[in-house]
Design a protein around this motif. Structure first.
Motif, PDB file in Angstrom:
ATOM      1  N   UNK A  76     -35.552  18.886  -3.713  1.00  0.00           N
ATOM      2  CA  UNK A  76     -35.523  19.785  -2.554  1.00  0.00           C
ATOM      3  C   UNK A  76     -34.157  19.799  -1.877  1.00  0.00           C
ATOM      4  N   UNK A  77     -33.101  19.811  -2.678  1.00  0.00           N
ATOM      5  CA  UNK A  77     -31.745  19.928  -2.160  1.00  0.00           C
ATOM      6  C   UNK A  77     -31.079  18.617  -1.778  1.00  0.00           C
ATOM      7  N   UNK A  78     -31.782  17.505  -1.887  1.00  0.00           N
ATOM      8  CA  UNK A  78     -31.218  16.204  -1.528  1.00  0.00           C
ATOM      9  C   UNK A  78     -30.926  15.403  -2.795  1.00  0.00           C
ATOM     10  N   UNK A  79     -29.670  14.989  -3.028  1.00  0.00           N
ATOM     11  CA  UNK A  79     -29.336  14.220  -4.227  1.00  0.00           C
ATOM     12  C   UNK A  79     -30.154  12.931  -4.303  1.00  0.00           C
ATOM     13  N   UNK A  80     -30.521  12.559  -5.526  1.00  0.00           N
ATOM     14  CA  UNK A  80     -31.334  11.371  -5.755  1.00  0.00           C
ATOM     15  C   UNK A  80     -30.995  10.794  -7.120  1.00  0.00           C
ATOM     16  N   UNK A  81     -31.168   9.500  -7.273  1.00  0.00           N
ATOM     17  CA  UNK A  81     -30.943   8.859  -8.573  1.00  0.00           C
ATOM     18  C   UNK A  81     -32.225   8.934  -9.396  1.00  0.00           C
ATOM     19  N   UNK A  82     -32.083   8.851 -10.712  1.00  0.00           N
ATOM     20  CA  UNK A  82     -33.236   8.926 -11.607  1.00  0.00           C
ATOM     21  C   UNK A  82     -34.219   7.800 -11.313  1.00  0.00           C
ATOM     22  N   UNK A  83     -33.720   6.609 -10.982  1.00  0.00           N
ATOM     23  CA  UNK A  83     -34.595   5.469 -10.688  1.00  0.00           C
ATOM     24  C   UNK A  83     -35.482   5.735  -9.473  1.00  0.00           C
ATOM     25  N   UNK A  84     -34.968   6.437  -8.475  1.00  0.00           N
ATOM     26  CA  UNK A  84     -35.715   6.709  -7.246  1.00  0.00           C
ATOM     27  C   UNK A  84     -36.587   7.954  -7.361  1.00  0.00           C
ATOM     28  N   UNK A  85     -36.380   8.761  -8.394  1.00  0.00           N
ATOM     29  CA  UNK A  85     -37.125  10.013  -8.548  1.00  0.00           C
ATOM     30  C   UNK A  85     -38.620   9.761  -8.722  1.00  0.00           C
ATOM     31  N   UNK A  86     -38.972   8.782  -9.526  1.00  0.00           N
ATOM     32  CA  UNK A  86     -40.390   8.506  -9.769  1.00  0.00           C
ATOM     33  C   UNK A  86     -41.106   8.132  -8.477  1.00  0.00           C
TER      34      UNK A  86
END
Length: 137
Positions: A76-86
């Motif tokens: 939703x427009x906010x950068x995130x790392x793959x680890x935190x995505x789940x």
């Protein structure tokens, strides 16, 4: 015997009084369009999705996950790392189990990154995944 009614004098209407309601309507429309334009989800990256073979329009509800050409991810427009995505997806899906996940990946990006994101979404409990593509010309 004839009755005569006295005419009441009309007060002259000032020309400025009739423009005030019009000005109010113009400002209300301006505010409406400013708010309606800002309701679109923000784009964290400049993404060019692949072209679709289907003519169907994508629905715009749900959680949008974006993958840039260089592999960066945003929710939703906010950068995130793959680890935190789940964890982020799991939290959203716990609040609404029928939440649709919308994946918007750059067409020039790495396919293995897209598969890794899809796996993280599946592990979070996502069952409805929509891939966002461009409509054909």
């Amino acid at each position: 015997m004839a009755m005569h009614f006295s005419r009441t004098r009309r007060s002259r209407i000032n020309g400025d009084d009739s423009i005030l309601p019009l000005t109010n309507v113009v400002f209300l429309l301006l505010i409406f369009f400013m708010l309606a334009g800002s309701l679109a989800s923000p784009q964290a990256f400049d993404i060019q999705p692949p072209v679709s073979q289907s003519e169907a329009q994508a629905r715009r509800d749900g959680l949008e996950i974006q993958i840039a050409a260089d592999g960066e991810i945003a929710v939703d427009g906010q950068p995130i790392e793959l680890d935190a995505l789940e964890d982020r997806a799991r939290t959203a899906l716990q609040a609404d189990p029928d939440l649709a996940l919308r994946l918007k990946a750059d067409g020039d990006g790495d396919a293995t990154r897209v598969v890794a994101v899809m796996q993280a979404l599946r592990d979070a409990g996502g069952h409805k995944l929509r891939l966002i593509t461009l409509a054909p010309d």
